[in-house]
Design a protein around this motif. Sequence first.
Motif, PDB file in Angstrom:
ATOM      1  N   ARG A  38      -2.546  -5.734  -2.795  1.00  0.00           N
ATOM      2  CA  ARG A  38      -2.865  -5.413  -1.402  1.00  0.00           C
ATOM      3  C   ARG A  38      -3.592  -6.599  -0.779  1.00  0.00           C
ATOM      4  NH1 ARG A  38      -5.479   0.158   1.008  1.00  0.00           N
ATOM      5  NH2 ARG A  38      -6.316  -0.700   2.944  1.00  0.00           N
ATOM      6  N   ARG A  87      -0.824   1.353   6.545  1.00  0.00           N
ATOM      7  CA  ARG A  87      -0.941   2.460   7.498  1.00  0.00           C
ATOM      8  C   ARG A  87       0.328   3.318   7.536  1.00  0.00           C
ATOM      9  NH1 ARG A  87      -0.198  -2.082  10.685  1.00  0.00           N
ATOM     10  NH2 ARG A  87       1.729  -2.078  11.931  1.00  0.00           N
ATOM     11  N   TYR A 126      -5.263  -7.636   2.720  1.00  0.00           N
ATOM     12  CA  TYR A 126      -5.714  -7.001   3.950  1.00  0.00           C
ATOM     13  C   TYR A 126      -5.085  -5.603   4.013  1.00  0.00           C
ATOM     14  CZ  TYR A 126      -7.557 -11.543   5.215  1.00  0.00           C
ATOM     15  OH  TYR A 126      -8.255 -12.728   5.226  1.00  0.00           O
ATOM     16  N   ASP A 127      -4.266  -5.307   4.995  1.00  0.00           N
ATOM     17  CA  ASP A 127      -3.677  -3.974   5.132  1.00  0.00           C
ATOM     18  C   ASP A 127      -2.181  -3.999   4.850  1.00  0.00           C
ATOM     19  OD1 ASP A 127      -6.048  -2.654   5.816  1.00  0.00           O
ATOM     20  OD2 ASP A 127      -5.896  -3.390   7.878  1.00  0.00           O
TER      21      ASP A 127
END
Length: 337
Positions: free
Chosen positions: A321, A262, A323-324
Motif C-alpha cells: 500500500r 477507497r 499512500y491510498d
Amino acid sequence: MGPHPAVADVRRAVRHALGDLEPGELVLAACSGGADSLALAAALGFAAPRAGLRAGLLTVDHGLQAGSGERAADVVRLAPGLGLDLAEALAVSVGTSGGPEAAARAARYTALSQAAERLGAAVVLLGHTRDDQAETVLLRLARGSGTRSLAGMPARTGIYRRPLLGLGRATTVAACAALGLSPWDDPHNLDARYARVRVRERLLPALEDELGPGVAEALARTADLCRDDADALDAWAAEVYARVAVRDCALSDIGPVTMAVRDLEHLPAAVRRRVLRRAAIDAGAPPGTLAASHVLQVDRLVTQWRGQRRIEVPGGVGAIRRYDTLILARQSVSPVS
C-alpha cells in the motif's frame, strides 16, 4: 417392458447432459471399470446414437498396481458391447506433487484432455455421483474452505461434464447389475491411507447412523446452494474489478495492478477478497498456489493498515500500500511513509 429403473435413471441423466450437442459430434466417457463409470459408459452407448452423436471410451492406466495394463485392456474390450465405436487405454506416469491422490488426478486429467483434443471430442463425461460430491464437500469443509470450494464439483467444466451428480452410487451399482455388467472394484477404494476412503467408509456411515439417512443428499444440496452464492459473488467481484483495477500489461498478459483503497474498503469482505484474488492472479500469482491465507494478508493492507511492509504471495508477486493506492506487482515496490 422398459429398462430397469436404475438403468433408466442413468440414461436419462446422460441424455440430458448431451442435449445441447450437434449431430456428429464426438462424446467420450472416462471409464475406470468401476460401477459409476461403467454405468455411465453403457448409458452413453445407448443415448449417443439416438441423438446422432458419435461415442467412445477412454480408460487411464495409472500403472500403480500390478496388472493395471491388463485391466485397462479389459475395459477397452468392453466398448463394442456397450455400443461405443472408439476406445483407448491411456498409460500415464504419476508423479508425487501434492500427494498420491492429487498426483494421480493431475496425470489422469492431463491424459484425458490431450486425448480429447487429439480425437476432436466435444465432451468428456465423468462418472462422479452424488456420493462423490458429498465426500468432496466433507473433505473441503475439514480444510476450512470457502464458498467456492464448498460448491464441490460442477456439473460442467470446460469439456468435462458430470451427468450423474444427481444420482447416488447405489443407482449405478443397480444399473450395472441390471445390464449384466461386472464392475471392477479398485483396491485403492478400500485403502484407509487415503482421506477420501476414510470419509466414504467411516465418516459418512457414522453421520448416517447418528443423524439419520439423507446426509449425502443434504451435502450435495449444500454444494448446489454454495455454487449459486459463489457464482453471484464472483459476478459482483468481476464487475467491481473491471471498474476499479488499473492494469499495466504493455509487455505481457500479466503486469502490475493498482487499485484505489477507497474503492475497496467499503465492499463486503467476500467481494473484496475476490477482487484482490483476481488482482494477484493478473499480477502473476499462479491460481493453484494462491491460498486464502495469502489473500487475507493482502486484505489487511486495505482494512487494517498500520504501515505494513510488502506482502509476498506466490509467483514472486508482492502487494504493498502506497499512500491510498494498493499495488500488486512482481517488481519490487518500496513503501512511502
